[in-house]
Design an enzyme around this catalytic site. Sequence first.
Site, PDB file in Angstrom:
ATOM      1  N   GLU A  35       0.881  -1.168   0.000  1.00 27.47           N
ATOM      2  CA  GLU A  35       0.000   0.000   0.000  1.00 27.47           C
ATOM      3  C   GLU A  35       0.928   1.229   0.000  1.00 27.47           C
ATOM      4  OE1 GLU A  35      -2.702   0.313   3.317  1.00 27.47           O
ATOM      5  OE2 GLU A  35      -3.448   2.230   2.578  1.00 27.47           O
ATOM      6  N   ARG A 262       4.747 -12.449  10.016  1.00 28.95           N
ATOM      7  CA  ARG A 262       5.440 -11.190   9.793  1.00 28.95           C
ATOM      8  C   ARG A 262       6.866 -11.256  10.296  1.00 28.95           C
ATOM      9  NH1 ARG A 262       3.430  -5.951   9.595  1.00 28.95           N
ATOM     10  NH2 ARG A 262       1.502  -6.285   8.543  1.00 28.95           N
ATOM     11  N   LYS A 272       4.264   0.902   9.314  1.00 27.84           N
ATOM     12  CA  LYS A 272       4.413   2.178   8.606  1.00 27.84           C
ATOM     13  C   LYS A 272       3.752   3.310   9.371  1.00 27.84           C
ATOM     14  CE  LYS A 272       3.030   0.171   4.823  1.00 27.84           C
ATOM     15  NZ  LYS A 272       2.459  -0.061   3.503  1.00 27.84           N
TER      16      LYS A 272
HETATM   17  P1  ATP Z   1       2.548  -1.992   7.887  1.00 33.31           P
HETATM   18  O1  ATP Z   1       1.776  -2.527   9.048  1.00 33.31           O
HETATM   19  O2  ATP Z   1       3.986  -1.826   8.127  1.00 33.31           O
HETATM   20  O3  ATP Z   1       1.926  -0.780   7.286  1.00 33.31           O
HETATM   21  P2  ATP Z   1       1.312  -3.490   5.871  1.00 33.31           P
HETATM   22  O4  ATP Z   1       1.086  -4.950   5.927  1.00 33.31           O
HETATM   23  O5  ATP Z   1       0.150  -2.610   6.065  1.00 33.31           O
HETATM   24  O6  ATP Z   1       2.477  -3.159   6.835  1.00 33.31           O
HETATM   25  P3  ATP Z   1       1.570  -3.358   3.079  1.00 33.31           P
HETATM   26  O7  ATP Z   1       2.088  -2.256   2.243  1.00 33.31           O
HETATM   27  O8  ATP Z   1       0.120  -3.630   3.054  1.00 33.31           O
HETATM   28  O9  ATP Z   1       2.019  -3.072   4.551  1.00 33.31           O
HETATM   29  O10 ATP Z   1       2.406  -4.674   2.810  1.00 33.31           O
HETATM   30  C1  ATP Z   1       2.789  -5.150   1.561  1.00 33.31           C
HETATM   31  C2  ATP Z   1       3.132  -6.603   1.687  1.00 33.31           C
HETATM   32  O11 ATP Z   1       4.219  -6.759   2.586  1.00 33.31           O
HETATM   33  C3  ATP Z   1       1.973  -7.396   2.246  1.00 33.31           C
HETATM   34  O12 ATP Z   1       1.870  -8.610   1.535  1.00 33.31           O
HETATM   35  C4  ATP Z   1       2.346  -7.615   3.668  1.00 33.31           C
HETATM   36  O13 ATP Z   1       1.790  -8.786   4.159  1.00 33.31           O
HETATM   37  C5  ATP Z   1       3.867  -7.673   3.597  1.00 33.31           C
HETATM   38  N1  ATP Z   1       4.456  -7.229   4.868  1.00 33.31           N
HETATM   39  C6  ATP Z   1       4.250  -6.073   5.516  1.00 33.31           C
HETATM   40  N2  ATP Z   1       4.914  -6.032   6.682  1.00 33.31           N
HETATM   41  C7  ATP Z   1       5.576  -7.204   6.772  1.00 33.31           C
HETATM   42  C8  ATP Z   1       6.443  -7.786   7.756  1.00 33.31           C
HETATM   43  N3  ATP Z   1       6.765  -7.138   8.871  1.00 33.31           N
HETATM   44  N4  ATP Z   1       6.947  -9.003   7.499  1.00 33.31           N
HETATM   45  C9  ATP Z   1       6.635  -9.664   6.382  1.00 33.31           C
HETATM   46  N5  ATP Z   1       5.838  -9.179   5.420  1.00 33.31           N
HETATM   47  C10 ATP Z   1       5.289  -7.974   5.609  1.00 33.31           C
HETATM   48 MG    MG Z   2      -1.571  -2.516   5.015  1.00 31.42          MG
END
Ligand code: ATP
Ligand code: MG
Length: 560
Positions: A35, A262, A272
């Site tokens: 995202e 994660r 983020k």
């Molecule tokens: P955040 O909570 O940091 O905003 P998010 O999951 O909302 O993380 P996205 O941009 O939606 O962030 O994530 C893109 C991809 O990266 C998704 O498939 C998500 O599952 C993966 N991802 C995000 N954070 C992690 C993590 N800490 N470890 C492994 N994969 C991750």
């Molecule tokens: Mg997200």
Amino acid sequence: MSEEKKSLNFIEQIIEEDLKKGLNPEKLRFRFPPEPNGYLHIGHAASICLNFGLGEEYKAPVNLRFDDTNPAKEEQEYVDAIKKDIQWLGFEWNKELYSSDYFQQLYDWAILLIKKGKAYVDDQTSAQIAEQKGAPTIDGVDSPYRNRSVEENLELFEKMKNGEFDEGSHVLRAKISMKATNMLMRDPIIYRVLKKSHHRTGNDWNIYPMYDWTHGESDYIEQVSHSICTLEFKHHRELYDWFLDQVYDNKKTRPKQREFARRNLSYTVMSKRKLLQLVEEDIVNGWDDPRMPTISGLRRRGYTPKAIRDFSETAGIAKRDNVTDIALLEFHIKNELNKTAPRVMAVLNPVKLVITNYPEGKEEILIAENNPEDENAGTREMPFSREIYIEREDFREQANKKFFRLKLDKEVRLKSAYIIKANSVVKDENGEITEIHCTYDEDSRSGSGSEASKRRVKGTIHWVSIPHAVNAEVRLYDRLFTDEAPDSHKDKDFKEFINLDSLNIIDNAFVEPSLKSAKIGNQFQFQRLGYFNVDDDSTSEKLVFNRTVPLRDSWAKQNK
Ligand code: ATP
Ligand code: MG
């Protein structure tokens, strides 16, 4: 895959099973779906390495899909930064795609749901809807609008789309069941009214699709075979499948959602939203602050794509939540830089040392090895003279036997130079040492082959010739948080654990003259101190170095 057979992680095992059951390997397709609401962090690197790694392993396309359904938080700046970071890690996506490209298709499918009697417009507030949700053991309550006619739903949904309703006044919900044990199945919201301009579709839309509706359908549109996400989406899988069922044509690939744990890293936070707070509240100097766990912060700090990829590989893919020790990340960068970084000398906390028996005005060029770990690294010239800087910590007037550095009446070797002996000190009115007076053994020059050059003394210290020294700023970083898991405390905000000493700027360090030509990004081992790189702030007037990682970890000792 390499010759030696590596053991498969559980995601690879799932894929192997599917292939065995007859899935055409040419139908394998993956995606990385960020995202664009922030910069990528080391947790995302786990997902990037996993998805793009599968692409390389199975020669399958991997799409980069921006999951951009929330115009309130998303920006072009983030899109650009995300692309840069993935490329920097060394991965190539097949197509650059955006969920927003599917807004029309998603809308058309929503109409289809309404026509099938599987979606309805709800006029209630979000508070009322939440109240009717029930609890896992308590059935929810049907919305009074649940049994609206198809015609009425179509008309209202059209009005939502045309901007005739205010934000929060109407939503489109899937009509599944208010009694489902999985709470996510209790008539989830598919669309909400949001009158915000979108970074790509501008003001075309007054309604935006929700994550669950968007994600699975986007996977289907792109014909992703394995949609890999993190564990918190496990309960979403049922809904993912329900949404797919509504549109699935069995001649096509049916995407499969699978979840892994994660990546969490000790002594930092990985969301983020939290990282954005650090940036907005000026706790750090931007997303690429070298203390940040972002890819851009690590890059600026001197981490390399290889170190990050090696780290991701060793840390592996897990089925259960866990915390990876940050020392593992540090191990990988040290391991790499040990092989690749040229050795140089730098003095961070200088004190002047005078070699009283070295002729005034004399200068000589000594030859120093660039990297003992790399026989092709060659040598460099090191000017030597009567006056040099050494580290203040490397001298004591008196010390016990365990102090292997310089002390009065004792000898040490100056790295790649001579053996010296300390004879006396000069102090200022505060009692602080301003000069150390030594004599040197003229025959002891390193590499000269003489008997004296082979003489063994207990300590070796680094130095820089004063007339040749180059002034530099050196930034020393420590962990950004004092707690191993700063965001795991129920009653405390993660910001209470900020390490107030995480940045220490030394603006009066001296480095050897060979570094005059160093360029932004160049990496070095400052001998006995650690690995350093030239920071983006560096100019031709003033060199600025970041400490990537010390040679030895002092953190463990300090915090015992
Ligand atoms: P955040 O909570 O940091 O905003 P998010 O999951 O909302 O993380 P996205 O941009 O939606 O962030 O994530 C893109 C991809 O990266 C998704 O498939 C998500 O599952 C993966 N991802 C995000 N954070 C992690 C993590 N800490 N470890 C492994 N994969 C991750
Ligand atoms: Mg997200």
